[in-house]
Design a protein around this motif. Structure first.
Motif, PDB file in Angstrom:
ATOM      1  N   PHE A  82      67.635  23.848   9.123  1.00 25.05           N
ATOM      2  CA  PHE A  82      67.754  24.261   7.717  1.00 25.05           C
ATOM      3  C   PHE A  82      66.394  24.722   7.197  1.00 25.05           C
ATOM      4  O   PHE A  82      65.356  24.438   7.809  1.00 25.05           O
ATOM      5  CB  PHE A  82      68.329  23.133   6.857  1.00 25.05           C
ATOM      6  N   VAL A  83      66.417  25.388   6.038  1.00 24.25           N
ATOM      7  CA  VAL A  83      65.171  25.915   5.484  1.00 24.25           C
ATOM      8  C   VAL A  83      64.641  24.966   4.406  1.00 24.25           C
ATOM      9  O   VAL A  83      65.350  24.617   3.457  1.00 24.25           O
ATOM     10  CB  VAL A  83      65.391  27.321   4.862  1.00 24.25           C
ATOM     11  N   ALA A  84      63.398  24.515   4.594  1.00 23.76           N
ATOM     12  CA  ALA A  84      62.749  23.657   3.586  1.00 23.76           C
ATOM     13  C   ALA A  84      61.255  23.647   3.884  1.00 23.76           C
ATOM     14  O   ALA A  84      60.815  24.208   4.901  1.00 23.76           O
ATOM     15  CB  ALA A  84      63.312  22.246   3.658  1.00 23.76           C
ATOM     16  N   ASP A  85      60.471  23.008   3.014  1.00 29.89           N
ATOM     17  CA  ASP A  85      59.041  22.880   3.265  1.00 29.89           C
ATOM     18  C   ASP A  85      58.844  21.650   4.156  1.00 29.89           C
ATOM     19  O   ASP A  85      58.968  20.501   3.682  1.00 29.89           O
ATOM     20  CB  ASP A  85      58.300  22.732   1.924  1.00 29.89           C
ATOM     21  N   ARG A  86      58.548  21.893   5.453  1.00 34.02           N
ATOM     22  CA  ARG A  86      58.550  20.816   6.452  1.00 34.02           C
ATOM     23  C   ARG A  86      57.570  19.682   6.086  1.00 34.02           C
ATOM     24  O   ARG A  86      57.932  18.516   6.120  1.00 34.02           O
ATOM     25  CB  ARG A  86      58.214  21.362   7.836  1.00 34.02           C
ATOM     26  N   GLU A  87      56.359  20.047   5.721  1.00 35.86           N
ATOM     27  CA  GLU A  87      55.348  19.009   5.448  1.00 35.86           C
ATOM     28  C   GLU A  87      55.778  18.124   4.283  1.00 35.86           C
ATOM     29  O   GLU A  87      55.549  16.918   4.269  1.00 35.86           O
ATOM     30  CB  GLU A  87      53.987  19.644   5.149  1.00 35.86           C
ATOM     31  N   LYS A  88      56.430  18.745   3.286  1.00 36.17           N
ATOM     32  CA  LYS A  88      56.846  17.954   2.115  1.00 36.17           C
ATOM     33  C   LYS A  88      58.009  17.040   2.472  1.00 36.17           C
ATOM     34  O   LYS A  88      58.081  15.894   2.028  1.00 36.17           O
ATOM     35  CB  LYS A  88      57.226  18.887   0.959  1.00 36.17           C
ATOM     36  N   VAL A  89      58.915  17.523   3.324  1.00 37.34           N
ATOM     37  CA  VAL A  89      60.022  16.667   3.751  1.00 37.34           C
ATOM     38  C   VAL A  89      59.463  15.474   4.537  1.00 37.34           C
ATOM     39  O   VAL A  89      59.866  14.320   4.339  1.00 37.34           O
ATOM     40  CB  VAL A  89      61.042  17.460   4.608  1.00 37.34           C
ATOM     41  N   HIS A 146      48.770  18.341  -7.987  1.00 40.67           N
ATOM     42  CA  HIS A 146      49.384  19.661  -7.796  1.00 40.67           C
ATOM     43  C   HIS A 146      50.709  19.778  -8.549  1.00 40.67           C
ATOM     44  O   HIS A 146      50.996  20.787  -9.164  1.00 40.67           O
ATOM     45  CB  HIS A 146      49.648  19.926  -6.304  1.00 40.67           C
ATOM     46  N   LEU A 147      51.488  18.666  -8.506  1.00 40.93           N
ATOM     47  CA  LEU A 147      52.779  18.694  -9.199  1.00 40.93           C
ATOM     48  C   LEU A 147      52.564  18.856 -10.698  1.00 40.93           C
ATOM     49  O   LEU A 147      53.231  19.642 -11.366  1.00 40.93           O
ATOM     50  CB  LEU A 147      53.543  17.392  -8.923  1.00 40.93           C
ATOM     51  N   ASP A 148      51.593  18.097 -11.236  1.00 40.14           N
ATOM     52  CA  ASP A 148      51.299  18.161 -12.675  1.00 40.14           C
ATOM     53  C   ASP A 148      50.846  19.541 -13.092  1.00 40.14           C
ATOM     54  O   ASP A 148      51.226  20.049 -14.136  1.00 40.14           O
ATOM     55  CB  ASP A 148      50.189  17.172 -13.036  1.00 40.14           C
ATOM     56  N   ALA A 149      50.009  20.122 -12.260  1.00 40.24           N
ATOM     57  CA  ALA A 149      49.436  21.408 -12.626  1.00 40.24           C
ATOM     58  C   ALA A 149      50.388  22.552 -12.307  1.00 40.24           C
ATOM     59  O   ALA A 149      50.080  23.707 -12.562  1.00 40.24           O
ATOM     60  CB  ALA A 149      48.112  21.593 -11.894  1.00 40.24           C
ATOM     61  N   GLY A 150      51.564  22.213 -11.786  1.00 37.04           N
ATOM     62  CA  GLY A 150      52.528  23.252 -11.411  1.00 37.04           C
ATOM     63  C   GLY A 150      51.982  24.115 -10.290  1.00 37.04           C
ATOM     64  O   GLY A 150      52.289  25.303 -10.198  1.00 37.04           O
ATOM     65  N   GLU A 151      51.124  23.494  -9.459  1.00 37.72           N
ATOM     66  CA  GLU A 151      50.481  24.278  -8.394  1.00 37.72           C
ATOM     67  C   GLU A 151      51.136  24.072  -7.033  1.00 37.72           C
ATOM     68  O   GLU A 151      50.541  24.338  -6.001  1.00 37.72           O
ATOM     69  CB  GLU A 151      49.010  23.854  -8.247  1.00 37.72           C
ATOM     70  N   VAL A 152      52.365  23.523  -7.056  1.00 40.72           N
ATOM     71  CA  VAL A 152      52.982  23.260  -5.754  1.00 40.72           C
ATOM     72  C   VAL A 152      53.506  24.570  -5.183  1.00 40.72           C
ATOM     73  O   VAL A 152      54.305  25.251  -5.820  1.00 40.72           O
ATOM     74  CB  VAL A 152      54.157  22.273  -5.919  1.00 40.72           C
ATOM     75  N   SER A 153      53.016  24.901  -4.016  1.00 46.35           N
ATOM     76  CA  SER A 153      53.577  26.110  -3.401  1.00 46.35           C
ATOM     77  C   SER A 153      54.490  25.648  -2.274  1.00 46.35           C
ATOM     78  O   SER A 153      54.158  24.729  -1.520  1.00 46.35           O
ATOM     79  CB  SER A 153      52.457  27.002  -2.872  1.00 46.35           C
ATOM     80  N   LEU A 154      55.657  26.238  -2.187  1.00 45.64           N
ATOM     81  CA  LEU A 154      56.636  25.807  -1.185  1.00 45.64           C
ATOM     82  C   LEU A 154      56.659  26.791  -0.027  1.00 45.64           C
ATOM     83  O   LEU A 154      56.701  27.997  -0.251  1.00 45.64           O
ATOM     84  CB  LEU A 154      58.024  25.765  -1.825  1.00 45.64           C
ATOM     85  N   SER A 155      56.595  26.235   1.169  1.00 38.53           N
ATOM     86  CA  SER A 155      56.734  27.161   2.303  1.00 38.53           C
ATOM     87  C   SER A 155      58.176  27.074   2.796  1.00 38.53           C
ATOM     88  O   SER A 155      58.840  26.048   2.643  1.00 38.53           O
ATOM     89  CB  SER A 155      55.746  26.800   3.407  1.00 38.53           C
ATOM     90  N   ARG A 156      58.672  28.164   3.360  1.00 34.75           N
ATOM     91  CA  ARG A 156      60.057  28.180   3.862  1.00 34.75           C
ATOM     92  C   ARG A 156      60.007  28.034   5.383  1.00 34.75           C
ATOM     93  O   ARG A 156      59.825  29.005   6.115  1.00 34.75           O
ATOM     94  CB  ARG A 156      60.738  29.496   3.484  1.00 34.75           C
ATOM     95  N   ASP A 157      60.089  26.774   5.836  1.00 37.06           N
ATOM     96  CA  ASP A 157      60.024  26.540   7.281  1.00 37.06           C
ATOM     97  C   ASP A 157      61.439  26.312   7.821  1.00 37.06           C
ATOM     98  O   ASP A 157      62.320  25.841   7.094  1.00 37.06           O
ATOM     99  CB  ASP A 157      59.193  25.272   7.578  1.00 37.06           C
ATOM    100  N   ILE A 158      61.604  26.639   9.084  1.00 32.56           N
ATOM    101  CA  ILE A 158      62.878  26.313   9.739  1.00 32.56           C
ATOM    102  C   ILE A 158      62.725  24.875  10.229  1.00 32.56           C
ATOM    103  O   ILE A 158      61.878  24.582  11.086  1.00 32.56           O
ATOM    104  CB  ILE A 158      63.141  27.241  10.958  1.00 32.56           C
ATOM    105  N   CYS A 159      63.481  23.970   9.657  1.00 34.03           N
ATOM    106  CA  CYS A 159      63.288  22.554   9.969  1.00 34.03           C
ATOM    107  C   CYS A 159      64.407  22.036  10.873  1.00 34.03           C
ATOM    108  O   CYS A 159      65.594  22.226  10.577  1.00 34.03           O
ATOM    109  CB  CYS A 159      63.290  21.723   8.705  1.00 34.03           C
ATOM    110  N   VAL A 160      63.972  21.344  11.912  1.00 30.52           N
ATOM    111  CA  VAL A 160      64.949  20.664  12.778  1.00 30.52           C
ATOM    112  C   VAL A 160      64.862  19.194  12.400  1.00 30.52           C
ATOM    113  O   VAL A 160      63.816  18.565  12.558  1.00 30.52           O
ATOM    114  CB  VAL A 160      64.600  20.882  14.275  1.00 30.52           C
ATOM    115  N   VAL A 161      65.935  18.688  11.858  1.00 32.74           N
ATOM    116  CA  VAL A 161      65.872  17.355  11.255  1.00 32.74           C
ATOM    117  C   VAL A 161      65.482  16.282  12.275  1.00 32.74           C
ATOM    118  O   VAL A 161      64.724  15.353  11.956  1.00 32.74           O
ATOM    119  CB  VAL A 161      67.189  17.023  10.499  1.00 32.74           C
TER     120      VAL A 161
END
Ligand code: ADP
Length: 568
Positions: free
Chosen positions: A429-436, A381-396
């Motif tokens: 904070f806002v980030a893509d939870r699954e990727k973190v 996905h990274l190579d193909a530029g197909e990474v889609s980012l979700s904006r999740d509210i993340c509690v560290v």
């Protein structure tokens, strides 16, 4: 084009073809005119003579028709000096010898002004006349050469940009041919490029490039000359019995064949054909040699570029195939894997004897396979530029707990002590939870893997100001892909540390590369694909963050990843 064995008559460039100089003799005294003409013809010059100065003027109007003008200074209608003046206007390099009754200072002054090369005072010995003519012709030759070289210099200066303007071999060939035809002024021009074929026996072929609307056809003797130039690597002047090239009712037997070199290797051959004597003169050869030099380098560049493009296309195709393979394989593997995981979990949950432990092992191994598949899919996905980012509210705190929970069986199995430092009350904070989670999971899994039993590992979370980040990065010894660095941005920095085997300083620079693993001796007992850290870095970077490492061999490692602390 294959080598042709037909034989032509050729000579090396050193043996230059010499054209007979043409002289115009003008003297109103008929006797004098005849005497000079006969003397010069006897000395093998081609001579045209006249007692009529106006007729001479007419004759001189065609540029290049004479190499030397021998004129009496005093003639009715027009003087020898005026004639010289007109002759120079037409051809600045024409040699001039003026015959005078007596040389006055005024004559000399005028002569210098008109650029007259030589004077000869009447009466003169015939040997003196020959000497004066020889000397004047020699000067003309030098002047011509220097004029030509100046022209070549200019040609090279202006041609460099043109020649280097394209990397397309065919197009470049056309430019070179066009320049040869225009600057050298020959009748026909052919360019051969050398093609290597790599096999058991390395072979060469010569490819031919011609201008698109060219009606000249290369003949057997012509291609044989090209082959000989390639084999000998030297320029050849050809005056062959067999025609080099031809068209309809015309053929050309004379030519100049020049190797085009780059880095000592012959990469092409420029064959110029012309039946006239002019092209075979030294100046023309120098001009061709200079053009050839430049063309050689450009031809090689075009060739290398062509190869590069071909390789690039092959790589792109391989990359496409690889991506397709990963997509199909991961899809095909995932389904049976979920069945294995599902049933193993069922067996584990329903048993309480040693079967429970066996089922747990099956689950762990299957999870490992699933992680590898996930890594491959993520990279695709990274190579193909197909990474889609979700904006999740993340509690560290939640993210850290989830990541640790998943790996706690292995932490316990190795009896590692785990320290967690997560400040209380951190604003989400806002980030893509699954990727973190994936990034953190990879780093914890490495910390576990590379720390011996009974060691320590830990996770520390902190909020850094832009200033702190700048200072921290100034001290890292490993290059970091910096996505943004300003004093205004705040960062959430998650550190995963261990007291494990550490990483040698010289390896640090490469460990974030794909498939890179530190020298086998250190990590031999551990499995792994060498993909984890590249995913860590790339998934952090796509989110506008950074990842880096500090480590001391034998003492442990500290992996950091930082994301912009974006509060919702
Ligand atoms: P993998 O762990 O699958 O081999 P990674 O990309 O995660 O691949 O790591 C690359 C290499 O970096 C590892 O093979 C190991 O040599 C080194 N490495 C990663 N993390 C650590 C660590 N915490 N301690 C020591 N070495 C590490």
């Amino acid at each position: 084009m294959e080598p042709d064995r037909a034989v032509g008559i050729q000579q090396d460039v050193g043996d230059t073809h010499k054209a007979v100089p043409r002289i115009l003799v003008v003297d109103d005294e008929k006797y004098m005119c005849d005497l000079c003409t006969r003397t010069l013809r006897h000395a093998s010059y081609e001579v045209v003579s006249t007692t009529d100065a106006l007729f001479a003027l007419q004759k001189l109007k065609a540029r290049g028709s004479f190499d030397l003008l021998l004129a009496d200074i005093k003639m009715p209608m027009i003087s020898g000096l005026d004639l010289a003046h007109h002759a120079r206007e037409v051809d600045p390099a024409i040699a001039i010898v003026i015959m005078t009754g007596h040389t006055s200072t005024e004559h000399l002054r005028q002569a210098v002004q008109r650029g007259v090369a030589d004077f000869i005072s009447k009466p003169f010995e015939l040997a003196e006349l020959r000497l004066a003519v020889d000397r004047a012709l020699h000067k003309r030759q030098l002047l011509q050469d220097s004029l030509r070289l100046r022209a070549v210099e200019q040609l090279l200066f202006s041609s460099e940009a043109i020649i280097n303007s394209t990397l397309d071999r065919q197009q470049l060939g056309h430019i070179i041919l066009q320049m040869a035809l225009e600057q050298i002024g020959c009748q026909a021009a052919f360019l051969f490029f050398v093609e290597h074929s790599y096999g058991i026996d390395q072979q060469h072929t010569l490819g031919l490039i011609q201008l698109p609307d060219d009606r000249w056809q290369i003949l057997a003797a012509g291609s044989q000359v090209a082959w000989r130039t390639f084999a000998e690597g030297t320029a050849l002047v050809i005056d062959s019995e067999q025609a080099l090239c031809g068209q309809e009712d015309m053929q050309i037997n004379r030519g100049l064949s020049m190797p085009l070199r780059s880095q000592g290797e012959v990469v092409g051959i420029l064959l110029l054909c012309d039946n006239g004597p002019d092209m075979l003169r030294l100046g023309a050869q120098e001009m061709v040699a200079l053009l050839a030099n430049q063309a050689g380098a450009a031809l090689r560049n075009a060739h290398l570029y062509g190869q590069l493009e071909e390789t690039f296309q092959r790589l792109q195709e391989l990359d496409r195939l690889k991506s397709e393979f990963i997509a199909i394989a991961s899809h095909e593997l995932r389904t049976p894997l979920s069945i294995v995981l599902g049933y193993a979990a069922m067996v584990r949950d329903k048993s309480d004897d040693e079967r429970r432990e066996y089922a747990q092992r099956v689950i762990e191994s299957a999870q490992r396979i699933r992680d590898i598949i996930d890594d491959m899919v993520n990279l695709r996905h990274l190579d193909a530029g197909e990474v889609s980012l979700s904006r999740d509210i993340c509690v560290v705190q939640d993210i850290v707990t989830r990541a640790v929970k998943r790996l706690s069986p292995t932490i316990h199995k190795k009896n590692l002590s785990l320290s967690l430092h997560v400040p209380d009350g951190l604003v989400p904070f806002v980030a893509d939870r699954e990727k973190v989670l994936l990034v953190l999971g990879n780093l914890i899994s490495n910390a576990i893997k590379f720390t011996p039993e009974n060691g320590k590992i830990g996770i520390t979370v902190a909020i850094w100001s832009g200033q702190q980040m700048v200072e921290a990065l100034q001290h890292t010894t490993v290059p970091v892909t910096i996505t943004r660095l300003d004093y205004a941005t705040e960062w959430i920095v998650i550190e995963v540390w261990d007291t494990g085997i550490g990483i040698p300083q010289h390896e640090l620079i490469r460990i974030f590369e794909r498939f890179y693993q530190v020298a086998a001796s250190l990590t031999r007992q551990q499995g792994g694909t060498g993909l984890g850290l590249s995913i860590v870095r790339e998934l952090t970077v796509v989110q506008g963050g950074m990842a880096w490492v500090e480590s001391v061999q034998g003492e442990g490692s500290r992996f950091f990843f930082a994301l912009p602390y974006l509060v919702p």
